[in-house]
Scaffold this motif. Structure first.
Motif, PDB file in Angstrom:
ATOM      1  N   HIS A 185       0.819  -1.220   0.000  1.00  0.00           N
ATOM      2  CA  HIS A 185       0.000   0.000   0.000  1.00  0.00           C
ATOM      3  C   HIS A 185       0.851   1.268   0.000  1.00  0.00           C
ATOM      4  O   HIS A 185       0.402   2.313  -0.472  1.00  0.00           O
ATOM      5  CB  HIS A 185      -0.914   0.014   1.231  1.00  0.00           C
ATOM      6  CG  HIS A 185      -0.177  -0.180   2.516  1.00  0.00           C
ATOM      7  ND1 HIS A 185       0.282  -1.412   2.921  1.00  0.00           N
ATOM      8  CD2 HIS A 185       0.191   0.694   3.492  1.00  0.00           C
ATOM      9  CE1 HIS A 185       0.895  -1.295   4.091  1.00  0.00           C
ATOM     10  NE2 HIS A 185       0.864  -0.027   4.444  1.00  0.00           N
ATOM     11  N   TYR A 209      -8.151   9.160   8.323  1.00  0.00           N
ATOM     12  CA  TYR A 209      -8.207   8.123   7.297  1.00  0.00           C
ATOM     13  C   TYR A 209      -9.144   8.544   6.165  1.00  0.00           C
ATOM     14  O   TYR A 209      -8.826   8.401   4.974  1.00  0.00           O
ATOM     15  CB  TYR A 209      -8.683   6.820   7.930  1.00  0.00           C
ATOM     16  CG  TYR A 209      -8.790   5.641   6.991  1.00  0.00           C
ATOM     17  CD1 TYR A 209      -7.728   4.761   6.828  1.00  0.00           C
ATOM     18  CD2 TYR A 209      -9.980   5.393   6.284  1.00  0.00           C
ATOM     19  CE1 TYR A 209      -7.838   3.658   5.978  1.00  0.00           C
ATOM     20  CE2 TYR A 209     -10.087   4.302   5.436  1.00  0.00           C
ATOM     21  CZ  TYR A 209      -9.013   3.435   5.278  1.00  0.00           C
ATOM     22  OH  TYR A 209      -9.133   2.355   4.439  1.00  0.00           O
ATOM     23  N   GLN A 214      -8.327   9.375   2.221  1.00  0.00           N
ATOM     24  CA  GLN A 214      -9.045   8.612   1.192  1.00  0.00           C
ATOM     25  C   GLN A 214      -9.658   9.565   0.163  1.00  0.00           C
ATOM     26  O   GLN A 214      -9.589   9.328  -1.051  1.00  0.00           O
ATOM     27  CB  GLN A 214     -10.122   7.781   1.869  1.00  0.00           C
ATOM     28  CG  GLN A 214     -10.877   6.827   0.976  1.00  0.00           C
ATOM     29  CD  GLN A 214     -11.900   6.021   1.777  1.00  0.00           C
ATOM     30  OE1 GLN A 214     -12.687   6.569   2.543  1.00  0.00           O
ATOM     31  NE2 GLN A 214     -11.867   4.704   1.626  1.00  0.00           N
ATOM     32  N   ARG A 266      -6.919  11.329  -2.088  1.00  0.00           N
ATOM     33  CA  ARG A 266      -6.290  10.463  -3.095  1.00  0.00           C
ATOM     34  C   ARG A 266      -7.131  10.341  -4.365  1.00  0.00           C
ATOM     35  O   ARG A 266      -6.619   9.969  -5.431  1.00  0.00           O
ATOM     36  CB  ARG A 266      -6.026   9.084  -2.485  1.00  0.00           C
ATOM     37  CG  ARG A 266      -5.159   8.188  -3.376  1.00  0.00           C
ATOM     38  CD  ARG A 266      -3.782   8.819  -3.586  1.00  0.00           C
ATOM     39  NE  ARG A 266      -2.890   7.961  -4.357  1.00  0.00           N
ATOM     40  CZ  ARG A 266      -2.770   7.975  -5.685  1.00  0.00           C
ATOM     41  NH1 ARG A 266      -3.517   8.814  -6.408  1.00  0.00           N
ATOM     42  NH2 ARG A 266      -1.925   7.165  -6.288  1.00  0.00           N
ATOM     43  N   HIS A 281      -3.626   4.783   1.561  1.00  0.00           N
ATOM     44  CA  HIS A 281      -4.246   5.157   0.287  1.00  0.00           C
ATOM     45  C   HIS A 281      -3.202   5.579  -0.752  1.00  0.00           C
ATOM     46  O   HIS A 281      -3.556   6.188  -1.766  1.00  0.00           O
ATOM     47  CB  HIS A 281      -5.235   6.301   0.518  1.00  0.00           C
ATOM     48  CG  HIS A 281      -6.306   5.964   1.509  1.00  0.00           C
ATOM     49  ND1 HIS A 281      -7.297   5.055   1.245  1.00  0.00           N
ATOM     50  CD2 HIS A 281      -6.521   6.394   2.775  1.00  0.00           C
ATOM     51  CE1 HIS A 281      -8.086   4.934   2.303  1.00  0.00           C
ATOM     52  NE2 HIS A 281      -7.636   5.734   3.236  1.00  0.00           N
TER      53      HIS A 281
END
Length: 631
Positions: free
Chosen positions: A30, A348, A352, A355, A506
């Protein structure tokens, strides 16, 4: 941005297990989904997962010098790499790429261990020099990029960007460190250099490690510290102007990328300042993003929109449900060790979101530690003013007795919560600050832990972490001292860890201009009353921004990311809390006092007390244990 791993034989040239190295590397897929490669020679193996940002075509790692005698795998960005490239070319070095990675190789050849002093940026790397038979690790000054390492019983040395890669090593001692548990339940994270496991360590920010073949395990060496050395006489106006000039320059050097680049925009002072500086440097509109919450009590998106409109950014907002508790197990996987900052959930989500539009995002992290923006600084200095008037010999017995006798009133407005204040006034500066920032106080941890576990700590207390840093502090100014402690503990252990894992989950690179080390050095030299004046934190910063940002952005009450834990634990997560805290997994560890866990649950869920922070801390520890058992 990338993920790195390495295995090194400290005893000679034993074969490196290629399959094991590959498994280590793939645990961090990742962090770098674009490319991967391994490098193996007798006694040494490197693995690298790449997120392509600079020299997309030719920057594949691990990367070596002309004859392959020096090899490096690296995670980060060195923002002055172009200047260093020209300097090193002038000294006779030949470059085959345009990427910053190659600078590390030739800088090592030219300056050896001192090369890290020349790097301006965020970095974590492992470098092998075959001719000198040494492995050299380095981590950036502020700890923006992580670096874990372990010396294994068979003499192999391993390192990685995330702890999960080391966990694949069969010989790693994964026994839980009792001191790390004590630290975790005090701070909400495991502070450097410990990890939750006895067999692994973090390389502390601003440190290097030089491990030679045939030598005993090396001791990390510090190469930088925050100086907190006061500047000469400087007017407030001059300080404001120079501060903005330095921030603008720190932002400018972080705009180099061959991929889409933007910024987080929360509507707070720090992210708004970064966007304001970017708008003056970008040719086109700045790409910005923010998350909104469906509960207005937690939503700052209107302020983000205000800044976006002022600077005509290409702004994107997405609404998130405040009941976003489905990430608990995801977080346990991401952080690899217990981590109790609940703002990891919205962090988080914003990563997300970002991105979807960009590969690199600038953030405002670091402004609070640098410029005394946290409310706790204000409270700590108010307490310190009282301490300064009354000697400790009198304060300790008087306020200590009042603290013991006064009833605890977490439910009341802060002005009526005198018990905490009395207890803090009975302590010195470090004890008082520790007491004010702990997730669970000394008294609560004494009740939380079983008698056997407490005995096993052999007198160790989590405050020893802060005491150790305070003893090395370059300043005895009370505000600067607690800022220094935060820069050694909370900033790398919580804030930067949170953002690194959330962003890299991400494949998003986050750059932090307010933690540019040259900027940090300069800000540390400002007098404390330019940072905290009365009840106003970030005083000189806000004054310098008055011509650039609306008054409501600069002077409204600080919010920050938060989630409704108290309501969750009495509502949709009530049964999960009961199952986790009162179930067999925690009971079987021998760490906890089951009666006190029961008290936490019953008193919170009945509404008698708000134990949400403590329950979340235990819940995340239980989630970590479940993940460990499943591994």
């Amino acid at each position: 941005m990338c993920g790195i791993v390495g295995i090194f034989d400290t005893r000679g040239t034993r074969e490196i297990d290629r399959a094991l190295l590959s498994r280590m590397n793939e645990t961090q897929h990742h962090r770098g989904p674009d490319e991967a490669d391994l490098y193996i020679e007798p006694g040494v193996g490197f693995g690298h997962r790449r997120l392509s940002v600079i020299d997309v075509a030719a920057g594949l790692q691990p990367l070596g010098n002309e004859d392959g005698s020096v090899m490096v795998c690296y995670n980060g960005e060195i923002y002055n790499y172009r200047e260093l490239t020209e300097e090193l070319k002038g000294l006779g070095h030949t470059f085959r790429t345009r990427c910053d990675t190659e600078v590390i190789v030739h800088a090592w050849e030219e300056w050896g261990e001192e090369c890290v002093h020349r790097f301006r940026g965020m970095f974590a790397f492992g470098l092998w020099d075959r001719n000198q038979q040494v492995m050299f690790l380095g981590r950036d000054r502020m700890g923006v990029k992580p670096l874990y390492y372990a010396m294994l019983p068979d003499g192999f040395f391993a390192f990685s960007s995330e702890l999960k890669a080391l966990r694949t090593l069969p010989q790693l001692n994964r026994e839980i460190d009792p001191q790390a548990v004590e630290d975790y339940f005090a701070y909400g994270y495991v502070p450097e250099p410990k990890t939750i496991f006895k067999g692994a360590l973090k390389l502390s920010p601003g440190f290097t490690l030089l491990q030679k073949v045939g030598a005993p395990q090396a001791v990390p060496k510090q190469f930088w510290d925050v100086p907190f050395k006061l500047h000469g006489a400087m007017s407030e106006q001059d300080a404001q102007e120079e501060l903005l000039t330095r921030i603008r320059e720190a932002v400018k050097i972080r705009l180099v990328a061959e991929v889409p680049l933007g910024a987080f925009l929360s509507g707070g002072v720090d992210s708004s300042a970064v966007v304001a500086m970017m708008a003056g440097l970008n040719e086109g509109p700045v790409h910005t993003c923010s998350i909104a919450f469906n509960d207005k009590a937690y939503d700052e998106s209107e302020y983000a929109s205000m800044v976006a409109a002022q600077y005509k950014t290409d702004h994107y907002t997405e609404t998130v449900d405040t009941d976003d508790y489905g990430l608990i197990d995801t977080l346990a996987h991401l952080y690899d060790e217990p981590f109790a900052d609940s703002s990891a959930i919205p962090t988080y989500r914003v990563c997300q979101l970002a991105r979807k539009r960009v590969t690199v995002a600038l953030s405002g992290d670091g402004g609070d530690e640098n410029l005394a923006g946290y409310r706790r600084y204000r409270y700590a200095m108010a307490e310190q003013n009282v301490r300064g008037r009354i000697p400790l010999s009198l304060r300790k017995p008087v306020f200590g007795t009042l603290g013991r006798l006064y009833p605890k009133a977490d439910w009341a407005p802060r002005v009526f919560r005198a018990k905490t204040t009395f207890e803090a006034l009975a302590r010195d500066t470090v004890e008082g600050y520790f007491h004010g920032v702990t997730v669970m106080s000394d008294a609560m941890r004494d009740k939380l832990f079983s008698p056997g576990f407490r005995a096993g700590l052999q007198g160790y207390r989590a405050i020893d972490v802060m005491r150790g840093h305070a003893a090395k502090s370059p300043t005895d100014d009370p505000l600067s001292l607690i800022q220094y402690i935060d820069m050694k503990t909370y900033l790398p252990g919580d804030i930067l860890t949170k953002v690194d894992r959330a962003s890299m989950a991400h494949a998003l690179e986050v750059r932090v201009p307010l933690l540019d080390h040259q900027l940090v050095e300069w800000i540390s030299g400002l007098p404390s009353d330019m940072k905290l004046r009365g009840s106003e934190g970030k005083y000189v910063f806000k004054k310098s921004l008055e011509a650039h940002l609306p008054h409501d952005i600069l002077y409204r009450k600080k919010m920050g990311f938060s989630v409704p834990l108290a309501a969750w634990f009495r509502g949709p997560l009530a049964q999960r809390v009961r199952d986790a805290l009162l179930g067999p997994l925690l009971a079987d560890t021998g760490i906890f006092n089951k009666a006190f866990l029961h008290e936490l649950v019953e008193h919170h869920q009945s509404g008698r007390r708000d134990y949400s922070a403590s329950i979340w801390t235990v819940l995340m520890f239980e989630a970590f244990l479940r993940k460990e058992m499943a591994a």
